[in-house]
Design a protein around this motif. Structure first.
Motif, PDB file in Angstrom:
ATOM      1  N   MET A  18       0.818  -1.206   0.000  1.00 41.53           N
ATOM      2  CA  MET A  18       0.000   0.000   0.000  1.00 41.53           C
ATOM      3  C   MET A  18       0.864   1.273   0.000  1.00 41.53           C
ATOM      4  SD  MET A  18      -3.120  -0.965  -0.195  1.00 41.53           S
ATOM      5  CE  MET A  18      -3.934   0.564   0.237  1.00 41.53           C
ATOM      6  N   LYS A  19       1.954   1.279   0.705  1.00 43.36           N
ATOM      7  CA  LYS A  19       2.831   2.444   0.717  1.00 43.36           C
ATOM      8  C   LYS A  19       3.590   2.611  -0.586  1.00 43.36           C
ATOM      9  CE  LYS A  19       5.102   3.754   4.229  1.00 43.36           C
ATOM     10  NZ  LYS A  19       6.058   3.856   5.346  1.00 43.36           N
ATOM     11  N   GLY A  20       3.782   1.545  -1.335  1.00 45.82           N
ATOM     12  CA  GLY A  20       4.517   1.645  -2.602  1.00 45.82           C
ATOM     13  C   GLY A  20       3.653   2.074  -3.766  1.00 45.82           C
ATOM     14  N   ILE A  21       2.345   2.068  -3.602  1.00 47.30           N
ATOM     15  CA  ILE A  21       1.459   2.477  -4.695  1.00 47.30           C
ATOM     16  C   ILE A  21       1.447   4.014  -4.780  1.00 47.30           C
ATOM     17  CG2 ILE A  21      -0.907   2.513  -5.531  1.00 47.30           C
ATOM     18  CD1 ILE A  21      -1.294  -0.222  -4.222  1.00 47.30           C
ATOM     19  N   CYS A  22       1.682   4.546  -5.976  1.00 48.69           N
ATOM     20  CA  CYS A  22       1.711   6.000  -6.214  1.00 48.69           C
ATOM     21  C   CYS A  22       0.721   6.352  -7.331  1.00 48.69           C
ATOM     22  CB  CYS A  22       3.104   6.460  -6.614  1.00 48.69           C
ATOM     23  SG  CYS A  22       4.374   6.165  -5.353  1.00 48.69           S
ATOM     24  N   MET A  23      -0.086   7.356  -7.084  1.00 48.23           N
ATOM     25  CA  MET A  23      -1.035   7.865  -8.069  1.00 48.23           C
ATOM     26  C   MET A  23      -0.555   9.262  -8.512  1.00 48.23           C
ATOM     27  SD  MET A  23      -3.815   7.040  -9.704  1.00 48.23           S
ATOM     28  CE  MET A  23      -4.591   5.794  -8.656  1.00 48.23           C
ATOM     29  N   VAL A  24       0.112   9.354  -9.677  1.00 48.84           N
ATOM     30  CA  VAL A  24       0.685  10.604 -10.179  1.00 48.84           C
ATOM     31  C   VAL A  24      -0.386  11.354 -10.974  1.00 48.84           C
ATOM     32  CG1 VAL A  24       2.512  11.649 -11.568  1.00 48.84           C
ATOM     33  CG2 VAL A  24       2.946   9.512 -10.299  1.00 48.84           C
ATOM     34  N   PRO A  25      -0.723  12.598 -10.602  1.00 51.30           N
ATOM     35  CA  PRO A  25      -1.756  13.350 -11.341  1.00 51.30           C
ATOM     36  C   PRO A  25      -1.260  13.749 -12.730  1.00 51.30           C
ATOM     37  CG  PRO A  25      -1.458  14.236  -9.137  1.00 51.30           C
ATOM     38  CD  PRO A  25      -0.315  13.300  -9.383  1.00 51.30           C
ATOM     39  N   GLN A  26      -2.233  14.147 -13.543  1.00 54.23           N
ATOM     40  CA  GLN A  26      -1.921  14.623 -14.894  1.00 54.23           C
ATOM     41  C   GLN A  26      -1.106  15.923 -14.821  1.00 54.23           C
ATOM     42  OE1 GLN A  26      -2.591  13.006 -17.705  1.00 54.23           O
ATOM     43  NE2 GLN A  26      -1.611  14.608 -18.951  1.00 54.23           N
ATOM     44  N   GLN A  27      -0.174  16.094 -15.780  1.00 52.88           N
ATOM     45  CA  GLN A  27       0.698  17.265 -15.873  1.00 52.88           C
ATOM     46  C   GLN A  27       1.629  17.403 -14.671  1.00 52.88           C
ATOM     47  OE1 GLN A  27       0.527  17.884 -19.221  1.00 52.88           O
ATOM     48  NE2 GLN A  27       0.810  20.058 -18.695  1.00 52.88           N
ATOM     49  N   GLN A  28       1.971  16.258 -14.051  1.00 50.73           N
ATOM     50  CA  GLN A  28       2.971  16.241 -12.985  1.00 50.73           C
ATOM     51  C   GLN A  28       3.976  15.138 -13.255  1.00 50.73           C
ATOM     52  OE1 GLN A  28       1.652  16.150  -8.930  1.00 50.73           O
ATOM     53  NE2 GLN A  28       0.400  18.033  -9.134  1.00 50.73           N
ATOM     54  N   VAL A  29       5.169  15.334 -12.733  1.00 48.76           N
ATOM     55  CA  VAL A  29       6.249  14.349 -12.823  1.00 48.76           C
ATOM     56  C   VAL A  29       6.891  14.241 -11.445  1.00 48.76           C
ATOM     57  CG1 VAL A  29       8.470  13.770 -13.872  1.00 48.76           C
ATOM     58  CG2 VAL A  29       6.662  14.785 -15.276  1.00 48.76           C
ATOM     59  N   TRP A  30       7.022  12.980 -10.982  1.00 47.34           N
ATOM     60  CA  TRP A  30       7.654  12.754  -9.686  1.00 47.34           C
ATOM     61  C   TRP A  30       9.051  12.171  -9.918  1.00 47.34           C
ATOM     62  CZ3 TRP A  30       3.273  10.289  -6.170  1.00 47.34           C
ATOM     63  CH2 TRP A  30       2.241  11.248  -6.027  1.00 47.34           C
ATOM     64  N   ILE A  31       9.985  12.632  -9.105  1.00 49.07           N
ATOM     65  CA  ILE A  31      11.367  12.164  -9.167  1.00 49.07           C
ATOM     66  C   ILE A  31      11.581  11.166  -8.023  1.00 49.07           C
ATOM     67  CG2 ILE A  31      13.782  12.823  -9.120  1.00 49.07           C
ATOM     68  CD1 ILE A  31      12.249  13.802 -11.576  1.00 49.07           C
ATOM     69  N   VAL A  32      12.003   9.945  -8.383  1.00 53.62           N
ATOM     70  CA  VAL A  32      12.193   8.861  -7.413  1.00 53.62           C
ATOM     71  C   VAL A  32      13.688   8.636  -7.217  1.00 53.62           C
ATOM     72  CG1 VAL A  32      11.777   6.424  -6.907  1.00 53.62           C
ATOM     73  CG2 VAL A  32      10.020   7.786  -8.068  1.00 53.62           C
ATOM     74  N   GLU A  33      14.088   8.519  -5.967  1.00 54.94           N
ATOM     75  CA  GLU A  33      15.489   8.235  -5.611  1.00 54.94           C
ATOM     76  C   GLU A  33      15.571   6.875  -4.925  1.00 54.94           C
ATOM     77  OE1 GLU A  33      16.802  11.393  -3.148  1.00 54.94           O
ATOM     78  OE2 GLU A  33      16.994  12.847  -4.790  1.00 54.94           O
ATOM     79  N   ARG A  34      16.635   6.154  -5.257  1.00 55.35           N
ATOM     80  CA  ARG A  34      16.938   4.882  -4.594  1.00 55.35           C
ATOM     81  C   ARG A  34      18.194   5.062  -3.741  1.00 55.35           C
ATOM     82  NH1 ARG A  34      15.843  -0.533  -5.865  1.00 55.35           N
ATOM     83  NH2 ARG A  34      14.955   0.115  -7.868  1.00 55.35           N
TER      84      ARG A  34
END
Length: 339
Positions: A18-34
């Motif tokens: 549940m914590k790993g699920i991401c819902m990215v809205p339209q016209q947005q970009v998320w940056i993920v770091e490992r």
């Protein structure tokens, strides 16, 4: 014991999912770091990341953003201090560069817009500042885009909201504007008066020309009328004389002439007696016959002279001397004989 352990592991797994699920809205970009290092970008839609090793470090919107640039002071080329503010329209075109190229892209772009605006204002004089707003905005946009290439930000446009000069400069500008308006009003009034005088002079000139042309036409018409009247009178007189001459040549013509002369003689004395009480009369005023005879004698002498001075025509065979222009020996007493 085993079921309990399985239940705990299942719950932990469900929480991680549940914590790993991401819902990215339209016209947005998320940056993920490992582990603190850039890993990937999450595009709009449903995504999943490993919550144990990954995290969403930056969230960027791709929409155009309006940034209010605070007021600042700028000095023009002619050393006039102005207070300016504006609105900056930017959008992110590279989320990765916007995340790692600058710590705060909005703040960086705002400061860049302020410094660029001061620099561009210093190149213009005060009068040109108000006239060259479009050029000033375009130069600021070009300078911001050139400096923000590594930040992943694009400046769409820049609009100056207010340009506020000092109070003393405002008063001077108002006086200058009032003087300029007064000057234009005076020029327009003088041009109007000049055009009015020109129109009046042209009207008077046309009036004089038309009046002179009318007078000339009137004189020409009068002269033509008088000439035609004189000709008509002369023609009538000539025709009357011709008729009188023709009548005299007829039978009884001399007697009629004698009668007319006698009537005119008596009428002349009658009119003379009406107009004056003092009358000078000839010695034989009562002898009207002798006066008429004298008048006829004069008339006959004039007639003979006119006949003698007329050009003679050659007499044909059998033509009597009287018809050839001679008077004959028997006409010494005139056509009516001696009075």
């Amino acid at each position: 014991m085993l079921p309990f352990i399985l239940a705990v592991l299942g719950g932990i797994g469900l929480i991680l999912v549940m914590k790993g699920i991401c819902m990215v809205p339209q016209q947005q970009v998320w940056i993920v770091e490992r582990f603190g290092k850039f890993d990937k970008k999450l595009d709009p839609g449903l995504c999943w990341i490993n919550p144990l090793t990954m995290r969403v470090a930056y969230r960027h919107t791709l929409k155009e953003n309006a940034i209010d640039v605070p007021e600042q002071a700028g000095i023009t080329a002619d050393n006039v201090t102005l207070t300016l503010d504006g609105v900056l329209y930017v959008r992110i075109i590279d989320p990765v560069a916007a995340s790692y190229g600058v710590s705060d892209p909005v703040y960086a772009v705002t400061l860049l817009a302020q410094t660029t605006m001061r620099s561009e204002i210093g190149k213009l004089a005060l009068d040109k500042t108000f006239e060259e707003r479009e050029t000033l905005n375009a130069n600021i946009v070009t300078a911001i885009n050139h400096a923000a290439q590594n930040w992943g930000i694009q400046c769409m446009r820049y609009e100056i909201k207010n340009i506020t000069p000092p109070t003393s400069v405002l008063k001077a500008m108002e006086l200058q504007m009032a003087a300029d308006r007064q000057k234009r009003a005076t020029i327009l009034q003088s041009e109007g008066e000049r055009q009015s005088q020109i129109n009046v002079a042209e009207a008077q000139k046309q009036q004089v020309v038309l009046a002179s042309e009318g007078a000339m036409t009137d004189q020409i018409n009068r002269a033509k009328g008088e000439a035609e009247a004189i000709i008509a009178v002369a023609d009538a007189t000539a025709k009357g004389i011709q008729l009188v001459a023709a009548a005299i040549q007829n039978q009884g013509g001399p007697d009629a002439v004698a009668l007319r002369i006698a009537e005119d003689y008596v009428g002349a004395f009658r009119e003379l007696a009406k107009t004056s009480t003092t009358i000078l009369l000839p010695a034989n005023a009562g002898d009207a016959g002798s006066m008429v005879a004298q008048a006829l004698s004069v008339f006959d002498n004039i007639r003979r002279k006119s006949v003698n001075h007329a050009p003679s025509t050659p007499a044909g065979p059998g033509t009597p001397p009287q018809a050839a222009g001679g008077t004959g020996s028997g006409s010494s007493g005139g056509p009516w004989g001696s009075a």
